[in-house]
Design a protein around this motif. Structure first.
Motif, PDB file in Angstrom:
ATOM      1  N   THR A 154      26.848-115.236  13.886  1.00 35.61           N
ATOM      2  CA  THR A 154      26.546-113.992  14.585  1.00 35.61           C
ATOM      3  C   THR A 154      26.844-114.171  16.071  1.00 35.61           C
ATOM      4  O   THR A 154      26.882-115.281  16.590  1.00 35.61           O
ATOM      5  N   LEU A 155      27.047-113.045  16.737  1.00 35.76           N
ATOM      6  CA  LEU A 155      27.226-113.025  18.183  1.00 35.76           C
ATOM      7  C   LEU A 155      26.084-112.240  18.811  1.00 35.76           C
ATOM      8  O   LEU A 155      25.699-111.182  18.308  1.00 35.76           O
ATOM      9  N   SER A 156      25.551-112.743  19.880  1.00 31.26           N
ATOM     10  CA  SER A 156      24.490-112.038  20.598  1.00 31.26           C
ATOM     11  C   SER A 156      24.886-111.898  22.059  1.00 31.26           C
ATOM     12  O   SER A 156      25.651-112.723  22.584  1.00 31.26           O
ATOM     13  N   PRO A 157      24.372-110.866  22.728  1.00 32.54           N
ATOM     14  CA  PRO A 157      24.742-110.651  24.134  1.00 32.54           C
ATOM     15  C   PRO A 157      24.342-111.840  24.997  1.00 32.54           C
ATOM     16  O   PRO A 157      23.396-112.562  24.680  1.00 32.54           O
ATOM     17  N   PRO A 158      25.054-112.053  26.088  1.00 33.82           N
ATOM     18  CA  PRO A 158      24.691-113.159  26.980  1.00 33.82           C
ATOM     19  C   PRO A 158      23.308-112.958  27.571  1.00 33.82           C
ATOM     20  O   PRO A 158      22.888-111.832  27.841  1.00 33.82           O
ATOM     21  N   THR A 159      22.601-114.045  27.750  1.00 33.26           N
ATOM     22  CA  THR A 159      21.250-113.977  28.325  1.00 33.26           C
ATOM     23  C   THR A 159      21.274-114.166  29.832  1.00 33.26           C
ATOM     24  O   THR A 159      20.312-113.853  30.522  1.00 33.26           O
ATOM     25  N   GLU A 160      22.397-114.683  30.340  1.00 33.53           N
ATOM     26  CA  GLU A 160      22.520-114.929  31.773  1.00 33.53           C
ATOM     27  C   GLU A 160      23.084-113.681  32.468  1.00 33.53           C
ATOM     28  O   GLU A 160      23.464-112.707  31.818  1.00 33.53           O
ATOM     29  N   PRO A 161      23.154-113.708  33.799  1.00 30.25           N
ATOM     30  CA  PRO A 161      23.690-112.563  34.546  1.00 30.25           C
ATOM     31  C   PRO A 161      25.124-112.244  34.144  1.00 30.25           C
ATOM     32  O   PRO A 161      25.791-112.989  33.436  1.00 30.25           O
ATOM     33  N   SER A 162      25.618-111.144  34.654  1.00 30.20           N
ATOM     34  CA  SER A 162      26.957-110.659  34.331  1.00 30.20           C
ATOM     35  C   SER A 162      28.004-111.753  34.561  1.00 30.20           C
ATOM     36  O   SER A 162      27.950-112.503  35.530  1.00 30.20           O
ATOM     37  N   GLY A 163      28.968-111.820  33.656  1.00 29.51           N
ATOM     38  CA  GLY A 163      30.024-112.803  33.762  1.00 29.51           C
ATOM     39  C   GLY A 163      29.885-113.934  32.776  1.00 29.51           C
ATOM     40  O   GLY A 163      30.840-114.670  32.537  1.00 29.51           O
ATOM     41  N   SER A 164      28.709-114.109  32.192  1.00 26.50           N
ATOM     42  CA  SER A 164      28.526-115.176  31.212  1.00 26.50           C
ATOM     43  C   SER A 164      29.053-114.717  29.859  1.00 26.50           C
ATOM     44  O   SER A 164      29.326-113.538  29.633  1.00 26.50           O
ATOM     45  N   ARG A 165      29.188-115.662  28.941  1.00 24.20           N
ATOM     46  CA  ARG A 165      29.788-115.396  27.651  1.00 24.20           C
ATOM     47  C   ARG A 165      28.719-115.061  26.610  1.00 24.20           C
ATOM     48  O   ARG A 165      27.575-115.506  26.713  1.00 24.20           O
ATOM     49  N   PRO A 166      29.096-114.303  25.555  1.00 25.02           N
ATOM     50  CA  PRO A 166      28.161-114.082  24.446  1.00 25.02           C
ATOM     51  C   PRO A 166      27.790-115.401  23.777  1.00 25.02           C
ATOM     52  O   PRO A 166      28.493-116.406  23.922  1.00 25.02           O
ATOM     53  N   ILE A 227      37.848-119.127  21.758  1.00 27.26           N
ATOM     54  CA  ILE A 227      37.454-118.326  20.595  1.00 27.26           C
ATOM     55  C   ILE A 227      37.486-116.855  20.990  1.00 27.26           C
ATOM     56  O   ILE A 227      36.857-116.445  21.968  1.00 27.26           O
ATOM     57  N   THR A 228      38.223-116.078  20.219  1.00 25.26           N
ATOM     58  CA  THR A 228      38.407-114.655  20.521  1.00 25.26           C
ATOM     59  C   THR A 228      37.791-113.806  19.418  1.00 25.26           C
ATOM     60  O   THR A 228      37.978-114.090  18.233  1.00 25.26           O
ATOM     61  N   VAL A 229      37.084-112.774  19.818  1.00 25.68           N
ATOM     62  CA  VAL A 229      36.524-111.812  18.872  1.00 25.68           C
ATOM     63  C   VAL A 229      37.610-110.802  18.499  1.00 25.68           C
ATOM     64  O   VAL A 229      38.258-110.215  19.375  1.00 25.68           O
TER      65      VAL A 229
END
Length: 234
Positions: A154-166, A227-229
């Motif tokens: 599964t993929l989840s949204p990044p928990t860090e500020p904008s610019g971080s990866r899922p 890795i690309t979605v």
């Protein structure tokens, strides 16, 4: 005193590795390609040496080394055929399990969003999946007719500020066993790949839980650029 056959084979393979590295330096290949090939050779060297160090007999060493080299060769061939897109995580899992006669829709279930893996991520994940599959064949769900393996991610949204990866979470879950010991009697090369190599190469955190019905392995990592979605078409 007779030399251990494993030591002789390691010396032979490492000498060939050194010759290949010198060849790369002398051929004038593009820097990016040379870097990728050198990384592959470094991985081969680690596989050869650590396979020997964690095997308790020549027969075990040969069997495990052959399997690991075959798994690496398979993913490298697949990557060469799919340049520049990469190979899917689904095919990586399904193909490795099929080598061990475990077919999707029978003993195996695979689910997750479509992800394409490129060099740098594909090789190390292929080795991790190979080690999980071999463990299932030797000690886990594939030792019994009613054993099952469910692989999901599964993929989840990044928990860090904008610019971080899922965040990518990969789960390998086995069932069908009874009274699996909570702690394995031996931790070898496979455990090292799952807990150390993945952390070093992909900043992944791996949790191995040996539940009575089977192994559960959870790998969590920030989605790397290799890795690309693949977005679903409308």
């Amino acid at each position: 005193m007779n030399q251990d056959p494993r030591d002789a084979r390691i010396e032979e393979l490492e000498a060939e590795n050194r010759r290949l590295r010198r060849f790369l330096d002398e051929t004038g290949l593009p820097a990016e390609l040379r870097h990728k090939v050198r990384n592959t050779l470094s991985m081969l060297r680690a596989i050869i040496r650590r396979s020997a160090e964690t095997s308790d007999s020549v027969e075990t060493y040969v069997a495990h080394l052959d399997g690991r080299l075959d798994a690496l060769a398979h993913v490298l061939n697949a990557l060469m055929r799919s340049v520049p897109e990469g190979i899917t995580l689904h095919s990586l899992v399904a193909d490795e399990l099929l080598v061990h006669l475990a077919r999707e829709g029978e003993q195996v279930a695979i689910s997750g969003p479509s992800l394409l893996l490129r060099p740098g991520a594909a090789e190390v994940l292929a080795m991790a999946i190979h080690e999980l599959a071999v463990n299932a064949v030797e000690h886990g769900a594939l030792t019994v007719p009613h054993g099952r393996i469910h692989v999901s991610w599964t993929l989840s949204p990044p928990t860090e500020p904008s610019g971080s990866r899922p965040q990518l979470t990969f789960v390998w879950e086995e069932s069908g066993l009874a009274n699996l010991p909570p702690v394995p009697s031996h931790c070898g090369f496979g455990t090292e790949v799952l807990t150390r190599s993945l952390r070093y190469e992909l900043k992944a955190e791996t949790t191995l839980t040996f539940e009575p019905q089977g192994l559960r392995c959870t790998i969590s990592l920030p989605l790397p650029t290799q890795i690309t979605v693949v977005e679903d078409e409308e």
